[in-house]
Design a protein around this motif. Structure first.
Motif, PDB file in Angstrom:
ATOM      1  N   TRP A   1      37.343  46.306  32.272  1.00 21.87           N
ATOM      2  CA  TRP A   1      37.762  47.377  31.370  1.00 21.87           C
ATOM      3  C   TRP A   1      38.336  48.564  32.140  1.00 21.87           C
ATOM      4  O   TRP A   1      39.257  49.233  31.662  1.00 21.87           O
ATOM      5  N   GLU A   2      37.803  48.837  33.326  1.00 22.19           N
ATOM      6  CA  GLU A   2      38.268  49.999  34.095  1.00 22.19           C
ATOM      7  C   GLU A   2      39.539  49.712  34.898  1.00 22.19           C
ATOM      8  O   GLU A   2      40.391  50.585  35.054  1.00 22.19           O
ATOM      9  N   GLU A   3      39.672  48.478  35.414  1.00 19.41           N
ATOM     10  CA  GLU A   3      40.766  48.179  36.337  1.00 19.41           C
ATOM     11  C   GLU A   3      41.739  47.128  35.816  1.00 19.41           C
ATOM     12  O   GLU A   3      42.720  46.800  36.484  1.00 19.41           O
ATOM     13  N   GLY A   4      41.474  46.588  34.630  1.00 23.86           N
ATOM     14  CA  GLY A   4      42.267  45.476  34.114  1.00 23.86           C
ATOM     15  C   GLY A   4      43.757  45.734  34.044  1.00 23.86           C
ATOM     16  O   GLY A   4      44.567  44.848  34.335  1.00 23.86           O
ATOM     17  N   GLU A   5      44.153  46.947  33.676  1.00 29.12           N
ATOM     18  CA  GLU A   5      45.583  47.255  33.555  1.00 29.12           C
ATOM     19  C   GLU A   5      46.293  47.186  34.908  1.00 29.12           C
ATOM     20  O   GLU A   5      47.480  46.863  34.983  1.00 29.12           O
ATOM     21  N   GLN A   6      45.563  47.502  35.977  1.00 28.64           N
ATOM     22  CA  GLN A   6      46.175  47.520  37.306  1.00 28.64           C
ATOM     23  C   GLN A   6      46.070  46.175  38.015  1.00 28.64           C
ATOM     24  O   GLN A   6      46.752  45.941  39.023  1.00 28.64           O
ATOM     25  N   MET A   7      45.237  45.263  37.515  1.00 30.32           N
ATOM     26  CA  MET A   7      45.031  43.983  38.179  1.00 30.32           C
ATOM     27  C   MET A   7      46.158  43.010  37.857  1.00 30.32           C
ATOM     28  O   MET A   7      46.679  42.995  36.737  1.00 30.32           O
ATOM     29  N   ASP A   8      46.530  42.175  38.833  1.00 27.28           N
ATOM     30  CA  ASP A   8      47.501  41.129  38.532  1.00 27.28           C
ATOM     31  C   ASP A   8      46.794  39.980  37.816  1.00 27.28           C
ATOM     32  O   ASP A   8      45.571  39.918  37.757  1.00 27.28           O
ATOM     33  N   VAL A   9      47.587  39.060  37.275  1.00 28.69           N
ATOM     34  CA  VAL A   9      47.035  37.985  36.453  1.00 28.69           C
ATOM     35  C   VAL A   9      46.046  37.124  37.234  1.00 28.69           C
ATOM     36  O   VAL A   9      44.973  36.767  36.729  1.00 28.69           O
ATOM     37  N   ALA A  10      46.375  36.802  38.480  1.00 26.81           N
ATOM     38  CA  ALA A  10      45.500  35.959  39.291  1.00 26.81           C
ATOM     39  C   ALA A  10      44.149  36.629  39.519  1.00 26.81           C
ATOM     40  O   ALA A  10      43.100  35.966  39.496  1.00 26.81           O
ATOM     41  N   SER A  11      44.152  37.940  39.717  1.00 25.70           N
ATOM     42  CA  SER A  11      42.901  38.679  39.950  1.00 25.70           C
ATOM     43  C   SER A  11      42.040  38.699  38.694  1.00 25.70           C
ATOM     44  O   SER A  11      40.812  38.587  38.764  1.00 25.70           O
ATOM     45  N   VAL A  12      42.678  38.839  37.550  1.00 22.68           N
ATOM     46  CA  VAL A  12      41.946  38.810  36.278  1.00 22.68           C
ATOM     47  C   VAL A  12      41.293  37.440  36.100  1.00 22.68           C
ATOM     48  O   VAL A  12      40.116  37.325  35.734  1.00 22.68           O
ATOM     49  N   GLU A  13      42.049  36.397  36.380  1.00 23.88           N
ATOM     50  CA  GLU A  13      41.534  35.031  36.250  1.00 23.88           C
ATOM     51  C   GLU A  13      40.347  34.805  37.187  1.00 23.88           C
ATOM     52  O   GLU A  13      39.319  34.240  36.792  1.00 23.88           O
ATOM     53  N   GLN A  14      40.464  35.266  38.424  1.00 17.41           N
ATOM     54  CA  GLN A  14      39.379  35.114  39.397  1.00 17.41           C
ATOM     55  C   GLN A  14      38.143  35.900  38.975  1.00 17.41           C
ATOM     56  O   GLN A  14      37.012  35.439  39.148  1.00 17.41           O
ATOM     57  N   LEU A  15      38.365  37.088  38.406  1.00 20.09           N
ATOM     58  CA  LEU A  15      37.228  37.908  37.969  1.00 20.09           C
ATOM     59  C   LEU A  15      36.449  37.224  36.865  1.00 20.09           C
ATOM     60  O   LEU A  15      35.214  37.136  36.918  1.00 20.09           O
ATOM     61  N   LEU A  16      37.150  36.692  35.873  1.00 18.75           N
ATOM     62  CA  LEU A  16      36.459  35.975  34.800  1.00 18.75           C
ATOM     63  C   LEU A  16      35.805  34.698  35.319  1.00 18.75           C
ATOM     64  O   LEU A  16      34.763  34.276  34.816  1.00 18.75           O
ATOM     65  N   GLY A  17      36.401  34.104  36.337  1.00 21.86           N
ATOM     66  CA  GLY A  17      35.822  32.897  36.925  1.00 21.86           C
ATOM     67  C   GLY A  17      34.505  33.132  37.623  1.00 21.86           C
ATOM     68  O   GLY A  17      33.770  32.179  37.912  1.00 21.86           O
ATOM     69  N   ARG A  18      34.188  34.402  37.901  1.00 20.15           N
ATOM     70  CA  ARG A  18      32.896  34.726  38.536  1.00 20.15           C
ATOM     71  C   ARG A  18      31.713  34.384  37.640  1.00 20.15           C
ATOM     72  O   ARG A  18      30.611  34.121  38.147  1.00 20.15           O
ATOM     73  N   TYR A  19      31.925  34.397  36.326  1.00 18.04           N
ATOM     74  CA  TYR A  19      30.798  34.168  35.415  1.00 18.04           C
ATOM     75  C   TYR A  19      30.102  32.840  35.718  1.00 18.04           C
ATOM     76  O   TYR A  19      28.882  32.790  35.898  1.00 18.04           O
TER      77      TYR A  19
END
Length: 458
Positions: free
Chosen positions: A139-157
């Motif tokens: 929520w804090e950094e999502g706008e600045q993150m690239d697509v791959a980083s967003v995907e990796q972040l959700l993959g942490r779950y």
């Protein structure tokens, strides 16, 4: 983001099993210490029950800021509970595993409840921290993150759930709960990625079947994870399953549900979600009979609760030519009941509003102007019906806005349901025989459009 001041509470709860005549209870007693607890409350509820019990706080030592914690809690058949802390005006949630006789040591730190006793509770607390950190970062950094980083972040779950389940030798029930928590949390954030990241095409770039998000294929081809009673403990589950049952008609969706999922509890909550969505979005004005036949068929074929059929039938009041629902009780500001039939032989323009609704209040000056312009039409009456739950708030707003005329209150809160109204302000026109003429009539702010329509009605 400002750093949240850490508040640490230590909580000792000793639980013993109490067998009552009607139901089993766990008697809980302990000590909770920390500042600003005078108006705090601790609630606890089994996940598999609608029961919510209160653990009462009583001051023991003002210098040490210690409180006694006592209460009886309904027994959870799987030992899983939702702990709800209402502390300093904030609501904090934490799943816990409670075994009779176990001593629980709780802390509240950085806005999170934590329990660090058994392996099960350490695992649940550890994942709570992970979930908090992932969602906060997105929520804090999502706008600045690239697509791959967003995907990796959700993959942490999934990865973190794997690590935690191996680090703490927890029971199979808690292990299943952890993976369900990870999956539903990930999918919930996934659905909102376009809004969170402000990237409209992100879901096309990160497909739901991405193995970065989850190692196994998602959706209707792999329902085994969610085909579990524990899945019903997560509010996202019905939406996730209904979304993956990507079929056209409600009949096809229910059939796919029963073909792919065997767990009775899962079938129940998803059926409820699908049918409530169908009932609330149905076009009653033009397809009522077809929809009624569909609901009848589903009720018989799957032996569903007749509540869905009743809910569908009551919304026939939103069809053209329907009478005003007699089950709705309208009262004036003095509490006197007003029968809608008293407006018989008049064209009735209804404004459905509430004291807390700013768009509703914005329409009032326009409504008053049209009412004055049509004052010579004795056969037209303007009726404002509030859906406020508080009569006091309604009367206060009427006084504040200097409202007069036919000001009524839907005293039992039924009108929106019977007329299938999802948002306000909403406007309706009834003819001189008391039958619905226009559902979703023009707003007063349309000015001449509404005035001309009313002038033409006889």
């Amino acid at each position: 983001m400002s750093i949240v001041n850490k508040k640490i509470l230590s909580l000792l709860i000793t639980s013993t099993l109490s067998l009552g005549c009607m139901a089993q209870k766990i008697a809980m007693e302990g000590i909770i210490s920390g500042s600003d607890l005078q108006s705090s409350q601790i609630l606890i509820s089994p996940f598999n029950s609608t029961t919510r019990d209160t653990l009462h706080l009583q001051l023991l030592d003002s210098e040490k800021k210690q409180y006694q914690l006592k209460g009886e809690v309904s027994v959870a058949t799987d030992s899983l509970y939702q702990l709800i802390g209402i502390l300093c005006g904030r609501q904090l949630l934490q799943p816990i595993c409670l075994v009779p006789g176990e001593k629980l040591y709780m802390t509240v730190e950085d806005g999170r409840l934590q329990c660090n006793t058994s392996a099960e509770n350490r695992a649940l607390s550890a994942f709570s921290r992970i979930h908090f950190d992932i969602s906060r970062r997105l929520w804090e950094e999502g706008e600045q993150m690239d697509v791959a980083s967003v995907e990796q972040l959700l993959g942490r779950y999934h990865k973190e759930a794997e690590v935690i389940s191996k680090t703490y030798p927890c029971s199979q029930t808690v292990r299943q709960y952890l993976f369900l928590w990870a999956y539903t949390a990930m999918r919930s954030l996934y659905y909102n990625l376009s809004f969170i990241t402000k990237k409209e095409d992100i879901l096309q770039k990160i497909p739901a079947t991405s193995k970065v998000l989850w190692p196994e294929e998602l959706g209707k081809k792999q329902p085994s994870l969610l085909d579990n009673p524990l899945a019903t403990y997560f509010y996202q589950t019905p939406q996730i399953i209904a979304h993956d049952l990507n079929y056209g008609t409600v009949d096809e969706k229910i059939k796919a549900l029963y073909d792919n999922y065997q767990c009775p509890q899962v079938r129940t909550v998803v059926t409820d979600y699908i049918l409530n969505s169908y009932i609330s979005s149905f076009d009653y004005a033009t397809h009522y009979e077809e929809g009624l036949a569909e609901i009848n068929k589903l009720t018989e074929e799957y032996q569903l609760d007749h509540t869905y059929l009743r809910q569908f039938k009551m919304r026939q009041y939103s069809t053209k030519g329907a009478a005003f629902p007699k089950e709705v009780e309208l009262i004036d500001s003095n509490g006197k009941q007003i029968d809608f039939s008293s407006f018989r032989n008049k064209i009735v323009y209804i404004d459905l509003w509430a004291s807390w609704c700013k768009p509703c209040i914005g329409e009032i000056p326009h409504l008053q102007r049209i009412e004055k312009e049509l004052a010579n039409r004795q056969d037209i009456v303007f009726v404002s019906i509030s859906i406020d739950q508080s009569m006091t708030a309604w009367k206060k707003k009427m006084e504040e806005l200097n409202l007069h005329g036919n000001q009524l209150l839907d005293s039992k809160g039924r009108l929106s349901q019977y007329l299938n109204i999802k948002s306000i302000p909403f406007f309706l026109i009834y003819d001189k025989e008391g039958k619905l003429l226009r559902y979703g009539a023009p707003r007063p702010s349309t000015g001449d459009r509404l005035k001309k329509l009313l002038e033409e009605l006889r």
